[in-house]
Design a protein around this motif. Structure first.
Motif, PDB file in Angstrom:
ATOM      1  N   ASP A 212       0.774  -1.134   0.065  1.00 46.23           N
ATOM      2  CA  ASP A 212       0.188   0.051   0.042  1.00 46.23           C
ATOM      3  C   ASP A 212       0.977   1.305  -0.050  1.00 46.23           C
ATOM      4  N   ASP A 213       0.261   2.375  -0.124  1.00 44.81           N
ATOM      5  CA  ASP A 213       0.901   3.755  -0.312  1.00 44.81           C
ATOM      6  C   ASP A 213       1.451   4.341   0.896  1.00 44.81           C
ATOM      7  N   CYS A 214       0.586   4.041   2.130  1.00 50.36           N
ATOM      8  CA  CYS A 214       1.121   4.857   3.301  1.00 50.36           C
ATOM      9  C   CYS A 214       2.424   4.010   3.719  1.00 50.36           C
ATOM     10  N   SER A 215       2.585   2.871   3.394  1.00 48.20           N
ATOM     11  CA  SER A 215       3.717   1.999   4.106  1.00 48.20           C
ATOM     12  C   SER A 215       4.986   2.655   3.302  1.00 48.20           C
ATOM     13  N   VAL A 216       4.812   3.090   2.134  1.00 48.64           N
ATOM     14  CA  VAL A 216       5.925   3.658   1.435  1.00 48.64           C
ATOM     15  C   VAL A 216       6.300   4.938   2.083  1.00 48.64           C
ATOM     16  N   VAL A 217       5.368   5.927   2.671  1.00 48.59           N
ATOM     17  CA  VAL A 217       5.623   7.126   3.150  1.00 48.59           C
ATOM     18  C   VAL A 217       6.306   6.828   4.416  1.00 48.59           C
ATOM     19  N   LEU A 218       5.554   5.831   5.181  1.00 47.74           N
ATOM     20  CA  LEU A 218       6.218   5.374   6.487  1.00 47.74           C
ATOM     21  C   LEU A 218       7.516   5.257   6.428  1.00 47.74           C
ATOM     22  N   LYS A 219       8.067   4.240   5.483  1.00 51.22           N
ATOM     23  CA  LYS A 219       9.366   3.801   5.329  1.00 51.22           C
ATOM     24  C   LYS A 219      10.441   4.844   4.907  1.00 51.22           C
ATOM     25  N   TYR A 220      10.169   5.552   3.842  1.00 48.25           N
ATOM     26  CA  TYR A 220      10.937   6.352   3.043  1.00 48.25           C
ATOM     27  C   TYR A 220      10.872   7.795   3.480  1.00 48.25           C
ATOM     28  N   CYS A 221       9.628   8.234   4.135  1.00 44.67           N
ATOM     29  CA  CYS A 221       9.781   9.674   4.679  1.00 44.67           C
ATOM     30  C   CYS A 221       9.435   9.401   6.038  1.00 44.67           C
ATOM     31  N   PRO A 222      10.080   8.914   6.772  1.00 44.05           N
ATOM     32  CA  PRO A 222       9.583   8.712   8.232  1.00 44.05           C
ATOM     33  C   PRO A 222       9.163   9.869   9.039  1.00 44.05           C
ATOM     34  N   ASP A 223       9.757  11.107   8.701  1.00 40.39           N
ATOM     35  CA  ASP A 223       9.327  12.212   9.518  1.00 40.39           C
ATOM     36  C   ASP A 223       8.047  12.703   9.088  1.00 40.39           C
ATOM     37  N   VAL A 224       7.470  12.206   8.368  1.00 37.67           N
ATOM     38  CA  VAL A 224       6.148  12.762   7.739  1.00 37.67           C
ATOM     39  C   VAL A 224       4.906  12.094   8.613  1.00 37.67           C
ATOM     40  N   PRO A 225       4.227  12.739   9.400  1.00 41.97           N
ATOM     41  CA  PRO A 225       3.203  12.093  10.274  1.00 41.97           C
ATOM     42  C   PRO A 225       1.984  11.487   9.242  1.00 41.97           C
ATOM     43  N   ILE A 226       1.424  10.380   9.638  1.00 42.19           N
ATOM     44  CA  ILE A 226       0.440   9.857   9.030  1.00 42.19           C
ATOM     45  C   ILE A 226      -0.957   9.915   9.563  1.00 42.19           C
ATOM     46  N   PHE A 227      -1.509  10.977   9.408  1.00 42.79           N
ATOM     47  CA  PHE A 227      -3.051  10.958  10.084  1.00 42.79           C
ATOM     48  C   PHE A 227      -3.898   9.767   9.546  1.00 42.79           C
ATOM     49  N   VAL A 228      -4.897   9.333  10.696  1.00 44.30           N
ATOM     50  CA  VAL A 228      -5.723   8.133  10.387  1.00 44.30           C
ATOM     51  C   VAL A 228      -7.110   8.573  10.405  1.00 44.30           C
ATOM     52  N   VAL A 229      -7.857   8.464   9.503  1.00 44.27           N
ATOM     53  CA  VAL A 229      -9.177   8.959   9.393  1.00 44.27           C
ATOM     54  C   VAL A 229      -9.968   7.597   9.561  1.00 44.27           C
ATOM     55  N   ASP A 230     -11.142   7.605  10.451  1.00 40.45           N
ATOM     56  CA  ASP A 230     -11.959   6.527  10.724  1.00 40.45           C
ATOM     57  C   ASP A 230     -12.673   5.866   9.457  1.00 40.45           C
ATOM     58  N   GLY A 231     -12.490   4.720   9.100  1.00 42.41           N
ATOM     59  CA  GLY A 231     -13.161   3.965   8.209  1.00 42.41           C
ATOM     60  C   GLY A 231     -14.431   3.402   8.694  1.00 42.41           C
ATOM     61  N   ASP A 232     -14.687   2.289   7.917  1.00 43.41           N
ATOM     62  CA  ASP A 232     -16.212   1.769   8.052  1.00 43.41           C
ATOM     63  C   ASP A 232     -16.160   0.189   7.743  1.00 43.41           C
ATOM     64  N   GLU A 233     -16.705  -0.552   8.733  1.00 38.59           N
ATOM     65  CA  GLU A 233     -16.919  -2.002   8.591  1.00 38.59           C
ATOM     66  C   GLU A 233     -17.271  -2.348   7.280  1.00 38.59           C
ATOM     67  N   ALA A 234     -18.641  -1.688   6.632  1.00 39.97           N
ATOM     68  CA  ALA A 234     -19.043  -2.000   5.429  1.00 39.97           C
ATOM     69  C   ALA A 234     -18.092  -1.964   4.092  1.00 39.97           C
ATOM     70  N   ASN A 235     -16.780  -0.907   4.443  1.00 36.84           N
ATOM     71  CA  ASN A 235     -15.907  -0.754   3.418  1.00 36.84           C
ATOM     72  C   ASN A 235     -14.853  -1.918   3.023  1.00 36.84           C
ATOM     73  N   ILE A 236     -15.784  -2.927   2.892  1.00 38.33           N
ATOM     74  CA  ILE A 236     -14.945  -4.245   2.481  1.00 38.33           C
ATOM     75  C   ILE A 236     -14.348  -4.199   1.308  1.00 38.33           C
ATOM     76  N   LYS A 237     -13.051  -4.971   1.042  1.00 40.99           N
ATOM     77  CA  LYS A 237     -12.448  -5.068  -0.243  1.00 40.99           C
ATOM     78  C   LYS A 237     -12.874  -6.484  -0.748  1.00 40.99           C
ATOM     79  N   ILE A 238     -13.295  -6.597  -1.959  1.00 41.08           N
ATOM     80  CA  ILE A 238     -13.802  -7.975  -2.503  1.00 41.08           C
ATOM     81  C   ILE A 238     -12.401  -8.607  -2.947  1.00 41.08           C
ATOM     82  N   THR A 239     -12.224  -9.765  -2.478  1.00 39.39           N
ATOM     83  CA  THR A 239     -10.865 -10.305  -2.534  1.00 39.39           C
ATOM     84  C   THR A 239     -11.204 -11.896  -2.802  1.00 39.39           C
ATOM     85  N   GLN A 240     -12.219 -12.399  -2.154  1.00 37.81           N
ATOM     86  CA  GLN A 240     -12.432 -13.862  -1.859  1.00 37.81           C
ATOM     87  C   GLN A 240     -13.904 -13.954  -2.618  1.00 37.81           C
ATOM     88  N   PRO A 241     -14.073 -15.088  -3.019  1.00 34.08           N
ATOM     89  CA  PRO A 241     -15.667 -15.337  -3.739  1.00 34.08           C
ATOM     90  C   PRO A 241     -16.810 -15.018  -2.828  1.00 34.08           C
TER      91      PRO A 241
END
Length: 490
Positions: A212-241
């Motif tokens: 994912d893209d946040c992990s790229v920022v976390l590793k290579y720009c570690p001095d940049v704070p990454i703010f977390v917005v509340d997600g939603d349980e219904a925001n599922i990712k369609i991965t399995q049947p």
């Protein structure tokens, strides 16, 4: 990299949404990418792009697609067949869609290609998975607003499960405190200079890998704070049947439906046929549509002898409306009946009558109206009820037929998409109508939705571009005419 200060007052960065649709469905075992699997009447890709189209803060969209499937994506999103000319593609309903571009070999490469394609190097970039079609529009807004203060933003939800860390031999190594653990979702949003620099530094690392893209920022720009917005349980990712079935059900059951601010002025001069127009929601629809300047034809059993379960009656009503006005743009079926009592005590006559009016009529109206709506690229609107979500004692036939209407809506939206016909379903909670009064008598004031409110929400759907949607209308009600951008119907 230092955290940048907020934008000066009165200025706003351009917000570019990048829809990541480069997967090919390997984990699903499908012969098509999972973003093309129909869910609730439309593909996941269409649902997702529509969410960002209707977000007032999003200025532009780019879809990153698996290269071999770009023609299919163009057909779905641009309304053009493969090879269509530029003018045809420019007339698409997703006006913010700037391009459908080939993705890379993996997620990170696809993100790099997207960043290179964005002309405004000072923009905000919002990455979202195409296979998360149940994203709440409020989350998009929250991510973009957070970029006024922070240079990087993630979306996540608390973990309801205990997370364990195991070693190479599958023994528990650690159990991190659950209170501080989150499950990551998308969108992930960034100021362009930050994400671009993170990927530039990552490109110099021969051991680079990321999901994912946040992990790229976390590793290579570690001095940049990454703010977390509340997600939603219904925001599922369609991965399995199984996720396809879960997403279908979540579309049906979501308690908050976002209605795009449709162009109600576009209804002026359109021809609308309302079946069940003599009372309740149907009568309110006739009156409100006429106030919008629509040419309304009302049909009902008591008003003009039109029985919705009778094919000849339905066919004559449709033909007459089309002949009188020269076109038929929208057909609405509100007619319904309610028999309350134990199933074992219903007579054959009651059983067949309720099924015919509540369900068979919908099949007949759909069949007979298809040719008119295909010509006008119009819409069919059906009505369910909050009873469709689960069967209830003494409502057996009513609950069963309303659940069938929901499935019919989604099936028809998929089946008729190539004809340009939109199909939606309105699902009001308990509503003050003569039918309900006959069944239950007088009820506590304020406990029922006004029929006028349900009609207003229905007109908003009619004026929108949505299809395959089950729109819940519940108390408390927010009038769609009061908000030109988005309306939440809790």
């Amino acid at each position: 990299m230092d955290q940048k200060p907020p934008s000066p007052p009165g200025t706003r960065r351009r917000n570019v949404a990048v829809i990541l649709a480069g997967g090919v469905g390997a984990r699903m075992g499908l012969d098509i990418p999972k973003q093309f699997v129909p869910i609730a009447g439309r593909t996941s890709l269409e649902h997702t792009v529509e969410l960002f189209q209707h977000c007032g803060l999003v200025d532009e969209m780019i879809v990153m697609m698996a290269p071999g499937y770009i023609p299919r994506a163009e057909e779905l999103l641009l309304g053009s067949k493969p090879g269509a000319n530029a003018d045809a593609k420019a007339a698409n309903k997703f006006s913010k869609l700037a391009g459908i571009l080939p993705g890379g070999a993996d997620r990170s490469e696809t993100s790099r290609l997207a960043l290179a394609a964005i002309a405004d190097k000072d923009a905000n970039v919002i990455f979202h998975d195409a296979v998360r079609p149940l994203l709440d529009g409020d989350i998009i807004i929250a991510c973009i607003r957070a970029l006024d203060v922070y240079a990087a933003v993630d979306t996540a939800i608390p973990s309801a499960d205990t997370i364990i860390e195991v070693d190479d031999e599958n023994f528990i190594r650690a159990v991190p405190p659950r209170a501080k653990l989150r499950r990551g979702q998308t969108p992930q949003a960034f100021r362009m200079p930050v994400i671009a620099e993170a990927y530039e530094r990552a490109g110099q690392d021969p051991g680079f890998s990321a999901t994912d893209d946040c992990s790229v920022v976390l590793k290579y720009c570690p001095d940049v704070p990454i703010f977390v917005v509340d997600g939603d349980e219904a925001n599922i990712k369609i991965t399995q049947p199984i996720d396809i079935h879960l997403a279908d059900k979540l579309f049906q059951l979501k308690h908050k439906t976002m209605l795009p601010g449709g162009n109600r002025a576009g209804l002026r001069g359109s021809t609308v046929l309302v079946f069940g127009a003599s009372s309740g929601i149907g009568l309110e629809l006739v009156q409100q549509l006429e106030a919008e300047g629509a040419l309304v034809v009302g049909q009902s059993r008591t008003g003009n002898g039109t029985y919705v379960e009778d094919r000849q009656c339905v066919a004559q009503a449709l033909a007459s409306a089309a002949a009188t006005h020269g076109h038929l743009d929208h057909v609405i079926l509100t007619a319904g009946v309610l028999s309350v009592g134990p199933l074992a005590q219903l007579t054959d006559e009651q059983l067949h009558h309720d099924v015919d009016v509540n369900l068979t009529a919908a099949f007949i109206v759909a069949q007979e109206s298809q040719k008119y709506l295909a010509e006008s690229k119009g819409s069919l609107t059906l009505f369910a009820s909050s009873s469709y979500t689960r069967g209830r004692a003494n409502y057996t036939v009513y609950s069963a037929t309303k659940a069938a209407i929901v499935n019919l809506t989604q099936a028809l939206a998929d089946e008729w998409s190539s004809d340009g016909i939109r199909v939606n379903c309105i699902s009001p909670s308990r509503t003050a109508t003569p039918m309900r009064t006959r069944a239950f008598g007088a009820e506590e004031e304020g406990s029922l939705l006004p029929a006028a409110a349900v009609a207003g929400a229905s007109i908003q759907v009619l004026a929108s571009a949505m299809t395959g949607q089950v729109v819940d209308v519940r108390l408390p009600y927010t009038d769609p005419s009061k908000d030109s951008e988005l309306v939440a119907l809790p």
